[in-house]
Design a protein around this motif. Structure first.
Motif, mmCIF file in Angstrom:
data_model
loop_
_atom_site.group_PDB
_atom_site.id
_atom_site.type_symbol
_atom_site.label_atom_id
_atom_site.label_comp_id
_atom_site.label_asym_id
_atom_site.label_seq_id
_atom_site.Cartn_x
_atom_site.Cartn_y
_atom_site.Cartn_z
ATOM 1 N N PHE A 95 7.031 12.260 3.494
ATOM 2 C CA PHE A 95 6.396 12.872 2.332
ATOM 3 C C PHE A 95 6.438 14.387 2.495
ATOM 4 O O PHE A 95 6.345 14.893 3.615
ATOM 5 C CB PHE A 95 4.942 12.419 2.192
ATOM 6 C CG PHE A 95 4.759 11.068 1.576
ATOM 7 C CD1 PHE A 95 4.456 10.937 0.229
ATOM 8 C CD2 PHE A 95 4.902 9.916 2.341
ATOM 9 C CE1 PHE A 95 4.294 9.683 -0.358
ATOM 10 C CE2 PHE A 95 4.742 8.659 1.772
ATOM 11 C CZ PHE A 95 4.436 8.544 0.416
ATOM 12 N N MET A 100 -0.282 14.249 -0.477
ATOM 13 C CA MET A 100 0.400 13.218 -1.255
ATOM 14 C C MET A 100 0.488 11.912 -0.472
ATOM 15 O O MET A 100 0.254 10.816 -1.025
ATOM 16 C CB MET A 100 1.798 13.689 -1.647
ATOM 17 C CG MET A 100 2.542 12.711 -2.546
ATOM 18 S SD MET A 100 4.268 13.207 -2.853
ATOM 19 C CE MET A 100 4.016 14.735 -3.753
ATOM 20 N N ALA A 101 0.818 11.992 0.799
ATOM 21 C CA ALA A 101 0.977 10.789 1.618
ATOM 22 C C ALA A 101 -0.308 9.969 1.631
ATOM 23 O O ALA A 101 -0.279 8.734 1.495
ATOM 24 C CB ALA A 101 1.365 11.175 3.038
ATOM 25 N N VAL A 104 -1.235 8.374 -1.815
ATOM 26 C CA VAL A 104 -0.378 7.207 -2.061
ATOM 27 C C VAL A 104 -0.824 6.036 -1.202
ATOM 28 O O VAL A 104 -0.943 4.892 -1.691
ATOM 29 C CB VAL A 104 1.087 7.573 -1.794
ATOM 30 C CG1 VAL A 104 1.944 6.317 -1.694
ATOM 31 C CG2 VAL A 104 1.616 8.487 -2.890
ATOM 32 N N TYR A 229 -1.190 8.288 8.756
ATOM 33 C CA TYR A 229 -0.468 9.478 8.294
ATOM 34 C C TYR A 229 -0.399 10.464 9.438
ATOM 35 O O TYR A 229 -1.379 10.661 10.171
ATOM 36 C CB TYR A 229 -1.185 10.099 7.089
ATOM 37 C CG TYR A 229 -1.216 11.608 7.069
ATOM 38 C CD1 TYR A 229 -0.056 12.360 6.880
ATOM 39 C CD2 TYR A 229 -2.412 12.301 7.252
ATOM 40 C CE1 TYR A 229 -0.097 13.754 6.884
ATOM 41 C CE2 TYR A 229 -2.467 13.680 7.250
ATOM 42 C CZ TYR A 229 -1.310 14.402 7.070
ATOM 43 O OH TYR A 229 -1.342 15.769 7.076
ATOM 44 N N LYS A 255 6.843 4.234 -1.238
ATOM 45 C CA LYS A 255 8.020 4.997 -1.653
ATOM 46 C C LYS A 255 8.163 5.007 -3.180
ATOM 47 O O LYS A 255 8.638 5.980 -3.765
ATOM 48 C CB LYS A 255 9.275 4.424 -0.992
ATOM 49 C CG LYS A 255 9.359 4.738 0.504
ATOM 50 C CD LYS A 255 10.635 4.201 1.132
ATOM 51 C CE LYS A 255 10.730 4.610 2.597
ATOM 52 N NZ LYS A 255 11.953 4.099 3.255
ATOM 53 N N TRP A 257 5.559 4.971 -5.230
ATOM 54 C CA TRP A 257 4.576 5.953 -5.676
ATOM 55 C C TRP A 257 4.983 7.375 -5.289
ATOM 56 O O TRP A 257 4.691 8.329 -6.015
ATOM 57 C CB TRP A 257 3.195 5.614 -5.108
ATOM 58 C CG TRP A 257 2.479 4.597 -5.944
ATOM 59 C CD1 TRP A 257 2.288 3.281 -5.668
ATOM 60 C CD2 TRP A 257 1.885 4.830 -7.219
ATOM 61 N NE1 TRP A 257 1.613 2.673 -6.690
ATOM 62 C CE2 TRP A 257 1.347 3.610 -7.660
ATOM 63 C CE3 TRP A 257 1.753 5.952 -8.041
ATOM 64 C CZ2 TRP A 257 0.693 3.471 -8.871
ATOM 65 C CZ3 TRP A 257 1.094 5.819 -9.255
ATOM 66 C CH2 TRP A 257 0.571 4.599 -9.656
ATOM 67 N N ARG A 258 5.657 7.517 -4.170
ATOM 68 C CA ARG A 258 6.171 8.838 -3.792
ATOM 69 C C ARG A 258 7.080 9.381 -4.890
ATOM 70 O O ARG A 258 7.012 10.559 -5.251
ATOM 71 C CB ARG A 258 6.933 8.735 -2.469
ATOM 72 C CG ARG A 258 7.517 10.052 -1.983
ATOM 73 C CD ARG A 258 8.292 9.871 -0.695
ATOM 74 N NE ARG A 258 9.500 9.066 -0.896
ATOM 75 C CZ ARG A 258 10.323 8.691 0.072
ATOM 76 N NH1 ARG A 258 10.046 9.025 1.332
ATOM 77 N NH2 ARG A 258 11.392 7.966 -0.193
ATOM 78 N N HIS A 259 7.928 8.527 -5.429
ATOM 79 C CA HIS A 259 8.819 8.940 -6.521
ATOM 80 C C HIS A 259 8.009 9.327 -7.752
ATOM 81 O O HIS A 259 8.271 10.353 -8.399
ATOM 82 C CB HIS A 259 9.793 7.805 -6.839
ATOM 83 C CG HIS A 259 10.976 8.234 -7.631
ATOM 84 N ND1 HIS A 259 12.044 7.393 -7.897
ATOM 85 C CD2 HIS A 259 11.285 9.407 -8.229
ATOM 86 C CE1 HIS A 259 12.944 8.049 -8.619
ATOM 87 N NE2 HIS A 259 12.504 9.261 -8.844
ATOM 88 N N TYR A 261 5.041 10.458 -7.890
ATOM 89 C CA TYR A 261 4.324 11.710 -7.640
ATOM 90 C C TYR A 261 5.261 12.917 -7.569
ATOM 91 O O TYR A 261 4.799 14.047 -7.436
ATOM 92 C CB TYR A 261 3.556 11.617 -6.322
ATOM 93 C CG TYR A 261 2.144 11.084 -6.434
ATOM 94 C CD1 TYR A 261 1.057 11.900 -6.169
ATOM 95 C CD2 TYR A 261 1.893 9.767 -6.783
ATOM 96 C CE1 TYR A 261 -0.241 11.418 -6.237
ATOM 97 C CE2 TYR A 261 0.604 9.274 -6.857
ATOM 98 C CZ TYR A 261 -0.462 10.090 -6.594
ATOM 99 O OH TYR A 261 -1.742 9.602 -6.679
ATOM 100 N N GLY A 263 7.519 13.260 -5.151
ATOM 101 C CA GLY A 263 7.667 13.568 -3.742
ATOM 102 C C GLY A 263 8.985 13.151 -3.126
ATOM 103 O O GLY A 263 9.203 13.382 -1.935
ATOM 104 N N THR A 264 9.854 12.526 -3.900
ATOM 105 C CA THR A 264 11.175 12.172 -3.380
ATOM 106 C C THR A 264 12.081 13.368 -3.628
ATOM 107 O O THR A 264 12.789 13.459 -4.630
ATOM 108 C CB THR A 264 11.721 10.898 -4.061
ATOM 109 O OG1 THR A 264 10.748 9.852 -3.929
ATOM 110 C CG2 THR A 264 13.024 10.458 -3.420
#
Length: 398
Positions: A95, A100-101, A104, A229, A255, A257-259, A261, A263-264
């Motif tokens: 992340f 963010m990590a 999520v 984390y 991953k 949710w990372r997208h 947000y 964050g990818t």
């Protein structure tokens, strides 16, 4: 703010409080950067030239003939696998930020448990430093198991009067003084949460340097939690970045949710390379930093006593990590000015971090011990304390 001769060019007096704060911050960073001796050299405060040189140095650890990463492939995947292995988890996700990590991770656990309530300490990072992101962005509801400036106990977790889906533990709890529970206490707290059918998440931004306190390897510590984390820049000196580790099913969802947000991120190879370098270079050194922090802490306590300071506190008395707090009975501005003057005039940076109010006439700062601090003997620390107190008396007219 006084301006004594012999300390560089004449500075214009600030006209607003914001200008005063920013000006002092710049002076402090410049003085510590230029100091010949310091207890810690924080890479992120260095000039761009040094940071770019570090990227080039880190690149030598990786096969640069491979294709560059694309939205989390390549070297980023290598970093994720390395972290998962170190923490003994099935998988990990990179992340760009720890904020963010953790959002999520905790919203994913809320979806699984059906309970959006997260039990955590009011001094934990999300409550103090993230502008209510849990509730405003992730729709989570924080509750506080204890308000005491320490880690929660198993009885407090077990007897908390309302249900929660996730227990989040910040290891160490920075704003309480980088404090950690004992291994037995941590194990009991995790077990108490599971008795309530809650999952356990570790905010391990500084978990890397917590292992010496517990006397356990990282994977054994992480095994007490369902997810963990970790940060790459706080202890490992990377350019930035974080990772979330846990079961593969959780990480796959994370991953997604990372997208969502944002964050990818495209091409994270400079950050990933420096994180890998940190795992190779800094991680093995952390136990030595922790051990020497205890030497520094004792020398500070003895030095202030010998210098006649009426009251001082090093907290924890025996540091749990390589970072700890120092409390002194003066206002923050006075202490900050004395610390900056010491760095400017003697090229020795004893207190490199800001001072904050802890009460009327009482202030606190954080002390970090890294590679540069290993060069200091206990006598070096005591001499620096004497020098600092001299400037402190000049500031107070004492």
């Amino acid at each position: 703010m006084s301006d004594r001769a012999g300390r560089g060019e004449e500075r214009a007096e600030p006209t607003t409080e914001e200008e005063r704060i920013l000006g002092r911050r710049k002076r402090r960073i410049d003085a510590n950067r230029n100091a010949e001796r310091a207890l810690a050299r924080l890479g992120f405060l260095g000039p761009l030239r040094e940071r770019l040189a570090f990227v080039q140095e880190a690149a030598e650890l990786y096969d640069l003939d491979e294709a560059s990463d694309m939205y989390g492939t390549g070297v980023v995947e290598t970093l994720e696998k390395r972290v998962a292995g170190l923490l003994g988890k099935e998988a990990a996700a990179f992340f760009p930020t720890g904020t963010m990590a953790q959002q999520v991770a905790l919203r994913c656990w809320a979806g699984r448990t059906g309970n959006p309530t997260v039990a955590l300490h009011p001094l934990a990072h999300p409550e103090v430093h993230e502008r209510d992101a849990f509730s405003q962005v992730a729709g989570l509801r924080p509750v506080h198991v204890t308000t005491e400036p320490r880690q929660p106990t198993a009885d407090e977790v077990r007897d908390f009067p309302e249900p929660f889906g996730t227990l989040m533990l910040e290891l160490p709890l920075r704003d309480a003084g980088f404090v950690l529970p004992s291994w037995e206490e941590l194990s009991a707290v995790a077990e108490a949460a599971r008795e309530r059918d809650a999952v356990v998440h570790f905010d391990g931004a500084r978990l890397w340097e917590s292992a010496p306190h517990f006397g356990r390897p990282l994977d054994e510590i992480a095994d007490l939690a369902d997810s963990v984390y970790v940060s790459f820049y706080k202890s490992l000196d990377a350019l930035g970045g974080a990772a979330l580790a846990g079961p593969k099913t959780l990480i796959d969802k994370a991953k997604t949710w990372r997208h969502r947000y944002g964050g990818t991120v495209f091409q994270q190879f400079p950050t990933a390379l420096t994180a890998l370098a940190g795992l190779d270079r800094e991680l093995p050194r952390l136990p030595a930093y922790v051990a020497h922090a205890r030497v520094v802490a004792e020398a500070l306590r003895e030095g202030f006593a010998a210098a006649g300071v009426p009251w001082t506190r090093v907290h924890p008395e025996r540091p749990h990590t390589n970072e700890f707090q120092v409390w002194l009975p003066y206002d923050p501005d006075t202490l900050a000015e004395a610390a900056i003057r010491q760095s400017e005039e003697t090229s020795t940076a004893l207190f490199a971090n800001p001072w904050d109010t802890k009460g009327p006439g009482l202030a606190v700062t954080e002390v970090y011990v890294r590679a540069a601090g290993l060069e200091w003997t206990a006598e070096d620390v005591k001499t620096a304390v004497t020098n600092f107190v001299t400037r402190l008396k000049e500031e107070t007219g004492g």
